[in-house]
Motif scaffolding. Sequence first.
Motif, PDB file in Angstrom:
ATOM      1  N   MET A   1      40.815  60.668  18.121  1.00 53.27           N
ATOM      2  CA  MET A   1      41.736  60.987  19.181  1.00 53.27           C
ATOM      3  C   MET A   1      41.644  59.802  20.147  1.00 53.27           C
ATOM      4  O   MET A   1      40.584  59.335  20.558  1.00 53.27           O
ATOM      5  N   THR A   2      42.849  59.359  20.563  1.00 52.59           N
ATOM      6  CA  THR A   2      42.836  58.266  21.539  1.00 52.59           C
ATOM      7  C   THR A   2      42.427  58.643  22.948  1.00 52.59           C
ATOM      8  O   THR A   2      42.726  60.015  23.097  1.00 52.59           O
ATOM      9  N   GLN A   3      41.942  57.771  23.649  1.00 55.58           N
ATOM     10  CA  GLN A   3      41.513  57.778  25.055  1.00 55.58           C
ATOM     11  C   GLN A   3      42.722  57.540  25.782  1.00 55.58           C
ATOM     12  O   GLN A   3      43.427  56.546  25.704  1.00 55.58           O
ATOM     13  N   PRO A   4      43.021  58.199  27.045  1.00 52.24           N
ATOM     14  CA  PRO A   4      44.061  57.947  28.016  1.00 52.24           C
ATOM     15  C   PRO A   4      43.539  56.622  28.614  1.00 52.24           C
ATOM     16  O   PRO A   4      42.381  56.467  29.094  1.00 52.24           O
ATOM     17  N   THR A   5      44.618  55.587  28.888  1.00 55.92           N
ATOM     18  CA  THR A   5      43.890  54.462  29.612  1.00 55.92           C
ATOM     19  C   THR A   5      44.474  54.451  31.081  1.00 55.92           C
ATOM     20  O   THR A   5      45.323  55.135  31.398  1.00 55.92           O
ATOM     21  N   PRO A   6      43.506  54.088  31.953  1.00 54.13           N
ATOM     22  CA  PRO A   6      43.695  54.357  33.415  1.00 54.13           C
ATOM     23  C   PRO A   6      44.808  53.514  33.886  1.00 54.13           C
ATOM     24  O   PRO A   6      45.006  52.334  33.266  1.00 54.13           O
ATOM     25  N   ALA A   7      45.383  53.734  34.932  1.00 53.64           N
ATOM     26  CA  ALA A   7      46.382  52.879  35.532  1.00 53.64           C
ATOM     27  C   ALA A   7      45.762  51.638  36.139  1.00 53.64           C
ATOM     28  O   ALA A   7      44.786  51.925  36.605  1.00 53.64           O
ATOM     29  N   PRO A   8      46.432  50.622  35.968  1.00 51.59           N
ATOM     30  CA  PRO A   8      46.090  49.427  36.606  1.00 51.59           C
ATOM     31  C   PRO A   8      46.008  49.498  38.066  1.00 51.59           C
ATOM     32  O   PRO A   8      46.630  50.168  38.678  1.00 51.59           O
ATOM     33  N   ARG A   9      44.835  48.779  38.675  1.00 53.05           N
ATOM     34  CA  ARG A   9      44.762  48.897  40.164  1.00 53.05           C
ATOM     35  C   ARG A   9      45.586  47.927  40.699  1.00 53.05           C
ATOM     36  O   ARG A   9      46.007  47.047  40.358  1.00 53.05           O
ATOM     37  N   GLN A  10      46.316  48.351  41.909  1.00 54.30           N
ATOM     38  CA  GLN A  10      47.303  47.545  42.554  1.00 54.30           C
ATOM     39  C   GLN A  10      46.659  46.464  43.390  1.00 54.30           C
ATOM     40  O   GLN A  10      45.758  47.012  44.159  1.00 54.30           O
ATOM     41  N   ILE A  11      46.890  45.193  43.358  1.00 50.63           N
ATOM     42  CA  ILE A  11      46.208  44.159  44.023  1.00 50.63           C
ATOM     43  C   ILE A  11      46.861  44.026  45.206  1.00 50.63           C
ATOM     44  O   ILE A  11      48.136  44.199  45.388  1.00 50.63           O
ATOM     45  N   CYS A  12      46.125  43.854  46.273  1.00 51.80           N
ATOM     46  CA  CYS A  12      46.547  43.817  47.758  1.00 51.80           C
ATOM     47  C   CYS A  12      47.425  42.475  47.774  1.00 51.80           C
ATOM     48  O   CYS A  12      47.043  41.329  47.490  1.00 51.80           O
ATOM     49  N   PRO A  13      48.674  42.599  48.329  1.00 49.26           N
ATOM     50  CA  PRO A  13      49.661  41.406  48.156  1.00 49.26           C
ATOM     51  C   PRO A  13      49.134  40.333  49.209  1.00 49.26           C
ATOM     52  O   PRO A  13      49.720  39.040  49.145  1.00 49.26           O
ATOM     53  N   ASN A  14      48.521  40.903  50.401  1.00 44.70           N
ATOM     54  CA  ASN A  14      48.154  40.051  51.465  1.00 44.70           C
ATOM     55  C   ASN A  14      46.988  39.046  50.975  1.00 44.70           C
ATOM     56  O   ASN A  14      46.994  37.680  51.591  1.00 44.70           O
ATOM     57  N   CYS A  15      46.014  39.272  50.279  1.00 47.52           N
ATOM     58  CA  CYS A  15      44.880  38.434  50.054  1.00 47.52           C
ATOM     59  C   CYS A  15      44.759  38.231  48.515  1.00 47.52           C
ATOM     60  O   CYS A  15      43.933  37.371  47.909  1.00 47.52           O
TER      61      CYS A  15
END
Length: 61
Positions: A1-15
């Motif tokens: 059974m496959t494992q769900p992949t977590p959503a990628p983290r959103q990188i801060c646009p300022n830094c």
Amino acid sequence: MTQPTPAPRQICPNCDGHASAAITLGGRNSAGHLRTITAHCPACHGTGTRPARTAPTEVHV
């Protein structure tokens, strides 16, 4: 059974994910170490990620 992949983290646009930086104050202390301070990104408060978006709430009048 496959494992769900977590959503990628959103990188801060300022830094661009580099949320903290060590800044030298110039000179050295009595032990010979550089004197530094740490500066954090004011937008993400040093996490490097953008907060998750929340669904807009409806206001009924």
